[in-house]
Enzyme design. Structure first.
Site, PDB file in Angstrom:
ATOM      1  N   HIS A   1      22.922  76.598  10.497  1.00 24.43           N
ATOM      2  CA  HIS A   1      23.388  75.259  10.870  1.00 24.43           C
ATOM      3  C   HIS A   1      23.635  74.383   9.650  1.00 24.43           C
ATOM      4  O   HIS A   1      24.409  73.439   9.699  1.00 24.43           O
ATOM      5  CB  HIS A   1      22.359  74.553  11.757  1.00 24.43           C
ATOM      6  CG  HIS A   1      22.001  75.319  12.990  1.00 24.43           C
ATOM      7  ND1 HIS A   1      22.918  75.582  13.991  1.00 24.43           N
ATOM      8  CD2 HIS A   1      20.849  75.907  13.377  1.00 24.43           C
ATOM      9  CE1 HIS A   1      22.333  76.278  14.950  1.00 24.43           C
ATOM     10  NE2 HIS A   1      21.071  76.494  14.597  1.00 24.43           N
TER      11      HIS A   1
ATOM     12  N   HIS B   1      18.514  68.618   3.349  1.00 28.44           N
ATOM     13  CA  HIS B   1      19.641  69.415   3.851  1.00 28.44           C
ATOM     14  C   HIS B   1      20.855  68.511   3.996  1.00 28.44           C
ATOM     15  O   HIS B   1      20.763  67.304   3.759  1.00 28.44           O
ATOM     16  CB  HIS B   1      19.258  70.058   5.188  1.00 28.44           C
ATOM     17  CG  HIS B   1      18.972  69.043   6.246  1.00 28.44           C
ATOM     18  ND1 HIS B   1      17.703  68.595   6.531  1.00 28.44           N
ATOM     19  CD2 HIS B   1      19.805  68.316   7.044  1.00 28.44           C
ATOM     20  CE1 HIS B   1      17.761  67.672   7.476  1.00 28.44           C
ATOM     21  NE2 HIS B   1      19.033  67.481   7.793  1.00 28.44           N
TER      22      HIS B   1
ATOM     23  N   GLU C   1      26.725  61.960   9.749  1.00 30.88           N
ATOM     24  CA  GLU C   1      26.218  61.775  11.114  1.00 30.88           C
ATOM     25  C   GLU C   1      26.218  60.297  11.459  1.00 30.88           C
ATOM     26  O   GLU C   1      26.671  59.905  12.527  1.00 30.88           O
ATOM     27  CB  GLU C   1      24.813  62.359  11.223  1.00 30.88           C
ATOM     28  CG  GLU C   1      24.818  63.861  10.958  1.00 30.88           C
ATOM     29  CD  GLU C   1      23.693  64.586  11.657  1.00 30.88           C
ATOM     30  OE1 GLU C   1      22.533  64.317  11.302  1.00 30.88           O
ATOM     31  OE2 GLU C   1      23.979  65.407  12.555  1.00 30.88           O
TER      32      GLU C   1
ATOM     33  N   THR D   1      18.255  64.936  14.389  1.00 32.46           N
ATOM     34  CA  THR D   1      19.641  64.999  14.881  1.00 32.46           C
ATOM     35  C   THR D   1      20.013  66.413  15.313  1.00 32.46           C
ATOM     36  O   THR D   1      21.172  66.692  15.595  1.00 32.46           O
ATOM     37  CB  THR D   1      20.649  64.513  13.821  1.00 32.46           C
ATOM     38  OG1 THR D   1      20.620  65.428  12.708  1.00 32.46           O
ATOM     39  CG2 THR D   1      20.312  63.119  13.336  1.00 32.46           C
ATOM     40  N   THR D   2      19.036  67.306  15.320  1.00 30.92           N
ATOM     41  CA  THR D   2      19.247  68.670  15.835  1.00 30.92           C
ATOM     42  C   THR D   2      18.151  68.961  16.856  1.00 30.92           C
ATOM     43  O   THR D   2      17.084  68.343  16.804  1.00 30.92           O
ATOM     44  CB  THR D   2      19.138  69.706  14.699  1.00 30.92           C
ATOM     45  OG1 THR D   2      17.857  69.598  14.068  1.00 30.92           O
ATOM     46  CG2 THR D   2      20.220  69.504  13.660  1.00 30.92           C
TER      47      THR D   2
ATOM     48  N   HIS E   1      24.837  67.566   6.008  1.00 36.49           N
ATOM     49  CA  HIS E   1      25.782  67.642   7.127  1.00 36.49           C
ATOM     50  C   HIS E   1      27.148  67.324   6.540  1.00 36.49           C
ATOM     51  O   HIS E   1      27.290  66.326   5.841  1.00 36.49           O
ATOM     52  CB  HIS E   1      25.435  66.608   8.206  1.00 36.49           C
ATOM     53  CG  HIS E   1      24.029  66.746   8.742  1.00 36.49           C
ATOM     54  ND1 HIS E   1      23.722  67.480   9.855  1.00 36.49           N
ATOM     55  CD2 HIS E   1      22.860  66.243   8.285  1.00 36.49           C
ATOM     56  CE1 HIS E   1      22.408  67.434  10.067  1.00 36.49           C
ATOM     57  NE2 HIS E   1      21.863  66.690   9.129  1.00 36.49           N
TER      58      HIS E   1
ATOM     59  N   HIS F   1      20.031  64.503   4.028  1.00 35.12           N
ATOM     60  CA  HIS F   1      18.789  64.017   4.615  1.00 35.12           C
ATOM     61  C   HIS F   1      17.592  64.580   3.863  1.00 35.12           C
ATOM     62  O   HIS F   1      17.448  65.799   3.761  1.00 35.12           O
ATOM     63  CB  HIS F   1      18.697  64.446   6.086  1.00 35.12           C
ATOM     64  CG  HIS F   1      19.703  63.773   6.956  1.00 35.12           C
ATOM     65  ND1 HIS F   1      20.173  64.312   8.135  1.00 35.12           N
ATOM     66  CD2 HIS F   1      20.342  62.575   6.800  1.00 35.12           C
ATOM     67  CE1 HIS F   1      21.045  63.480   8.677  1.00 35.12           C
ATOM     68  NE2 HIS F   1      21.182  62.429   7.884  1.00 35.12           N
TER      69      HIS F   1
HETATM   70 ZN   LIG Z   1      19.930  66.184   9.051  1.00 29.38          ZN
END
Ligand SMILES: [Zn+2]
Ligand SMILES: *[C@@H]1O[C@H](CO)[C@@H](O)[C@H](O)[C@H]1NC(C)=O
Ligand SMILES: *[C@@H]1O[C@H](CO)[C@@H](O)[C@H](O)[C@H]1NC(C)=O
Ligand SMILES: *[C@@H]1O[C@H](CO)[C@@H](O)[C@H](O)[C@H]1NC(C)=O
Ligand SMILES: *[C@@H]1O[C@H](CO)[C@@H](O)[C@H](O)[C@H]1NC(C)=O
Length: 336
Positions: free
Chosen positions: A95, A125, A137, A230-231, A127, A150
């Site tokens: 992901h 990590h 995000e 957010t996951t 996005h 993040h």
């Molecule tokens: Zn994140």
């Protein structure tokens, strides 16, 4: 207009919840994705927390932000410049690309920033989007950025990360936006290892560097709100801080994120990890605060996202259809 939409979604959520309880939920296991049948609109079926009222990310509307500089003082970073006793492991989890921090002795931590406790850094990590116009995000007044980082910390009043993960005050995440600009050699410490983690579940140890190196110079300006992971499983355990100042990265470097790491295992057809962002969630009763009056964020050309609305439209129609089915079932029960 937007608010009304969110309120409606909130009411309908109760109805949808009934449908889920009615149907055998969790039919398809614990896999999730960023599009298709396992995409964000469906996460709540397997992971009920994802349908909650304190979800992340959210859209930040600067004219609704409440400035509170007495509460939201600058952060104090501890160990952000150390490399001794710190091991960094880079991994591809299908992901995102994530760097896990393994620390012996004194943790890397944050205090201040309006937090009531000390929070220890666990991992960071990213996005990102397939194109520069999307990937972050969070968004500022509808403006999206090509990437968001993040840094995840857990509240040290709990024994460890796992224990803190689902607590109301369990996590503090620092969020940073990227803008396309100059080549940023500091991120090459991560990017140059992408070939070693090009498939899901691959991991590699990387040379330790000081976390502070990755961050923008000025950390005084930030937004604060209470949200979630957010996951999936979307636990509502995150105290969010989203910083005003952005990080520069070159188009070439972004392209490495877009094409060097895949969401599949080595034995499967290649699919790039990209567009690994969750769309904005309803703010509901929440307010977003900030540490300082909002100045113009970033300094390069702003992006705005046009592709997002179709996602929301799908979400509305899915909700409407499921609600209709529910109503028909009710009628059926009453009049049979
Ligand atoms: Zn994140
Ligand atoms: C590294 O760890 C050792 C033992 O755990 C400790 O004595 C030392 O102070 C630590 N050094 C730093 C810079 O944290
Ligand atoms: C975290 O703490 C809990 C409670 O003390 C413990 O049961 C668990 O094994 C710990 N997990 C890890 C990964 O250390
Ligand atoms: C590929 O390998 C993974 C484990 O590494 C396995 O779970 C999966 O079933 C395999 N897929 C195929 C198509 O062989
Ligand atoms: C947003 O993007 C659209 C299409 O790309 C463009 O026409 C519009 O001017 C942009 N708006 C802003 C505020 O940049």
């Amino acid at each position: 207009m937007k608010t009304a939409f969110c309120m409606k979604m909130f009411d309908l959520a109760t109805v949808v919840l009934f449908i889920c309880l009615d149907h055998t939920y969790g039919s398809a296991g614990n896999e999730w994705a960023y599009d298709g049948e396992k995409g964000p609109d469906h996460w709540h079926l397997d992971f009920p927390h994802c349908g909650g009222v304190r979800q992340s990310p959210v859209s930040i509307k600067t004219d609704e932000v409440i400035v509170d500089s007495e509460w939201l003082v600058p952060f104090t970073l501890k160990g952000y410049d150390k490399i001794q006793n710190l091991t960094m492991q880079l991994g591809n989890n299908g992901h995102t690309v994530q760097v896990d921090l393994m620390i012996r002795g004194e943790p890397v931590s944050i205090t201040g920033g309006g937090l009531k406790n000390v929070y220890a850094a666990q991992q960071f990590h990213f996005h990102w989007g397939k194109e520069d116009q999307r990937g972050s995000e969070h968004d500022i007044d509808g403006i999206y950025f090509p990437m968001e980082m993040h840094i995840v910390h857990y509240n040290m009043k709990y024994n460890n990360f796992t224990e803190a993960l689902n607590k109301e005050d369990g996590l503090a995440v620092l969020g940073f936006f990227f803008e396309v600009g100059r080549y940023n050699h500091r991120f090459d410490r991560i990017i140059k290892h992408f070939s070693e983690i090009s498939y899901r579940d691959l991991r590699t140890q990387i040379e330790t560097f000081a976390l502070r190196d990755l961050l923008p110079e000025n950390l005084d300006g930030y937004y604060r709100y209470y949200g979630s992971l957010t996951t999936p499983p979307c636990y509502e355990s995150v105290i969010w801080s989203i910083f005003y100042q952005t990080i520069q990265i070159s188009e070439d470097q972004l392209d490495q994120f877009r094409h060097k790491v895949h969401e599949n295992y080595a034995n499967e057809t290649n699919r790039d990890i990209s567009d690994d962002y969750r769309p904005p969630q309803c703010l509901n009763r929440r307010k977003i605060h900030s540490s300082k009056p909002v100045v113009s964020i970033g300094n390069v050309g702003k992006n705005n996202q046009t592709g997002r609305t179709s996602g929301s439209a799908t979400q509305i129609s899915v909700t409407l259809i499921t609600s209709l089915i529910f109503l028909m079932k009710l009628l059926f029960i009453f009049f049979w």
